[in-house]
Design a protein around this motif. Sequence first.
Motif, short mmCIF file in Angstrom:
data_model
loop_
_atom_site.label_atom_id
_atom_site.label_comp_id
_atom_site.label_asym_id
_atom_site.label_seq_id
_atom_site.Cartn_x
_atom_site.Cartn_y
_atom_site.Cartn_z
N ARG A 112 0.83 -1.21 0.00
CA ARG A 112 0.00 0.00 0.00
C ARG A 112 0.86 1.26 0.00
O ARG A 112 1.79 1.39 0.79
N PRO A 153 -0.12 5.00 0.70
CA PRO A 153 -1.30 5.74 1.17
C PRO A 153 -1.38 7.15 0.62
O PRO A 153 -1.30 8.15 1.35
N TRP A 205 -5.85 6.68 -2.37
CA TRP A 205 -6.10 5.62 -1.40
C TRP A 205 -6.88 6.16 -0.20
O TRP A 205 -7.78 5.49 0.31
N LYS A 206 -6.52 7.36 0.26
CA LYS A 206 -7.23 7.95 1.40
C LYS A 206 -8.72 8.08 1.10
O LYS A 206 -9.56 7.76 1.93
N ASP A 233 -10.54 6.40 -1.19
CA ASP A 233 -11.17 5.08 -1.34
C ASP A 233 -11.34 4.40 0.02
O ASP A 233 -12.39 3.78 0.27
N TYR A 234 -10.35 4.52 0.86
CA TYR A 234 -10.41 3.88 2.17
C TYR A 234 -11.49 4.53 3.03
O TYR A 234 -12.20 3.86 3.79
N ASN A 238 -14.91 2.73 4.72
CA ASN A 238 -14.98 2.58 6.17
C ASN A 238 -15.74 3.70 6.88
O ASN A 238 -15.86 3.66 8.11
N ASP A 256 0.35 4.48 7.26
CA ASP A 256 -0.42 3.45 6.58
C ASP A 256 0.37 2.75 5.47
O ASP A 256 -0.19 1.95 4.72
#
Length: 797
Positions: free
Chosen positions: A465, A467, A471-472, A474-475, A479, A522
């Motif tokens: 990964r 980050p 990515w931030k 999508d994550y 969540n 991350d």
Amino acid sequence: MTNIPETGRSTRVQIRLVVIQVLVLSLLGTLGGRLWYLQIREGAEYAKKASGNHVQQVVQPAVRGSILDARGVALADNETRLVVSASRTDLMKMRDDGKAVLTKLAGVLGMPAKDVIEKVRLCDAETPQPCWNGSPYQPIPITDEATAKQALQIRERAEDFPGITAEPQAVRRYAAPGQANTAQVLGYLSPVTDEELQKAQDTASPYLRSDQVGRSGLEREYDKELRGKAGVTRYEVDNLGRVIGEAQADPAEPGANLVTSIDSRVQRIAEYELNEAMKAARKEMDRNTNRLYEADSGAVVVMEAKTGRVVAMASNPSYDPNAWVGGISGKDYANLTGKDSNYPLLNRAIQGLSAPGSIFKVIPTAAAVNAGHSFEGPYECSSSYSIGGQVFKNFESQSHGAISLGRALEVSCDTVFYRLAHEEWKRDGGNKPKKNAEDWFYKTSHQFGLGELTGIDLPNEVTGRVPDRQWKRDYWKANKDAWCKSGKKGGSYVEQIAYENCLEGNRLRAGDSVNYSIGQGDTLVTPIQMASVYAALANGGTLHRPTVGKAVISPDGKQVTEIEPEAQSKLPVTKKTLAEIDGALEGVATRGTAAWRFGGWPQDEIPMHAKTGTAEVYGKQTTSWFATYTKEYSVVMTIAQGGTGSGASGPAVRNIYNALYGVSPEGDIDKKKALLPTPQKTLPKVRTDGTIVSPKISKDPAKDQRDAAESEQAPDDGDGQAQEQGATTTTPPPANRDTRRRDARRRGARRGGGRQGDRPSGGGRTGDGRQGDGRPADGRRLGILRARRAAGRRAAA
């Protein structure tokens, strides 16, 4: 006139007769047409199918090809064993489903009846191992360890054992030459399933019910080449099942042999040193948690720097792949898949994820130069760096003054990278990012191959990964609902973090960037990714696709298909920057954080480059990383919950290099003892009959190396005081040869460990978390997650 009714044909009767006649004629016509279709139009095809009802097939399994190391030593081959099998089809015809026969069989084999009965039941969602996951129509092996006496009993008393066979068969053997287990690299086999039979039915490589299929490792990756083609003999039989002739025979074609780049001797050394390093780490006290390090898993990769070929790949915990041969027992299956054993089936070299810690710093170094920062600096290596009122400390609050990026790598200065990352974050817009932000630190990671598969020829590799902003986002989307549900303002630490992520988890904050710059936060990588990165630094900047397979050789030896190295991309650095990073990593090994582990190393003859790393994981002990390279190889080791980089992994990596180059603990080079001073370029010799020449290998190369090291360290001055330096000793050996020559006029030649000259300047700290005597240092727990979020909230745009 008469009272007798008229019986002649009325119109209604005539109509009915016509209808009946039409129906009869239609039926006769349909029947005639169908007979014509079956007898004339499709007569030949149905005659062929009808004859097939009197044909029985006998399948002769193909001999699976061997898997060999680079010199031709067998890592996996076949051996003939007496195999006792049961026909489930025959057993199910019995009133008790064959339980009486299986119980009687268990008595002959000396096995518990329960174990034998369980082996023939079919696997499903509710049936635990042991069970049969292959085709229910294929004979099910009960044991492949039957004695000749047991097999003779079964065959002579065939009437007592209906549906049971005992015959010699070629069985897979994982040879472990020189005790080189190589389990996760090789993988294992299991029977083909009905689903796989159907799926492969119309492909170029269909399965037969007798086939064994590779489930992991090389056995799976090269299954098509290794499997070969089973032979099928078709016999004509009468209605009583008696053979009346042979219809057709297709001989079996053995599988091809796979030559790998693995050197079984180096593989054994790597496995042994990793295991010894983990055992030694468990004896060390973690001063942050006040308990011994757990060192519960680890991995090491030895890679050819110029080709990306893997010379050794070890993962711990490991297992014996022979446990799968002949059907795995319930106990073994539980051990291999249970949490208590820490999942030994995982190949942690390609599937183990961890923050990389300071071995990652070569990437932000390149990113900083690409972003316009000078390699020479100077940059302030202060004891701490503040962002919005949040203080990010240097390791142990050490200060080294104004230094270059090269020196920052040598002493592993965190605050230099904090400053650079924060400056780039602000340049890209901070909390209000620009539309086309440069994101040099993240972009460069992708260009170094992180966050994606390396493409190694082993199944189930993971990507890791990076980050970055995408990515931030999508994550956060994935969540957000859970964070908002569990988060609580002013709650516990975990609740507060969830609350903050719910509100602004999609934003790249200052704290995220500064932690990312030192390989924390991350960020996740695998050992194979970092081995590829350091191999590229060694070879001038080319990233190769890592490979284990080297060539496929046909059974007769006449056809050799080499698997050539594949260059994937170039590192995003100039030759000048690459040379500067190379010099800094050499400095790590001679005067930086790894110098105390490479004392006595012949630096002039074999230039060593290294980077130590200690990664923090929330709720766990620190992860040890040690990344190195020479002109020929890159070696990367990691130990989860093992402590610091040089402290836990350093001695093991040093010993691997000692074996490769034949270097004694004092730094002398003995070429006769060198296992592989240069990579193996040629393929094994193939004889005219297709067999491959296999050189001899000692019973245990690791023991040979250990014994040689102990004998060389024995005293020769008669004082009876031998220096003890085992495979995982934490006593630093003598300093590097070039260091001795530079400092001889000032301090004289160094002989022991723990002196100021063997470690970087700065209050006796090694820079990766060890005191000068090799013990773990105090004070690293910084609360990374809390600091990252707090800094992001307070930082200015």
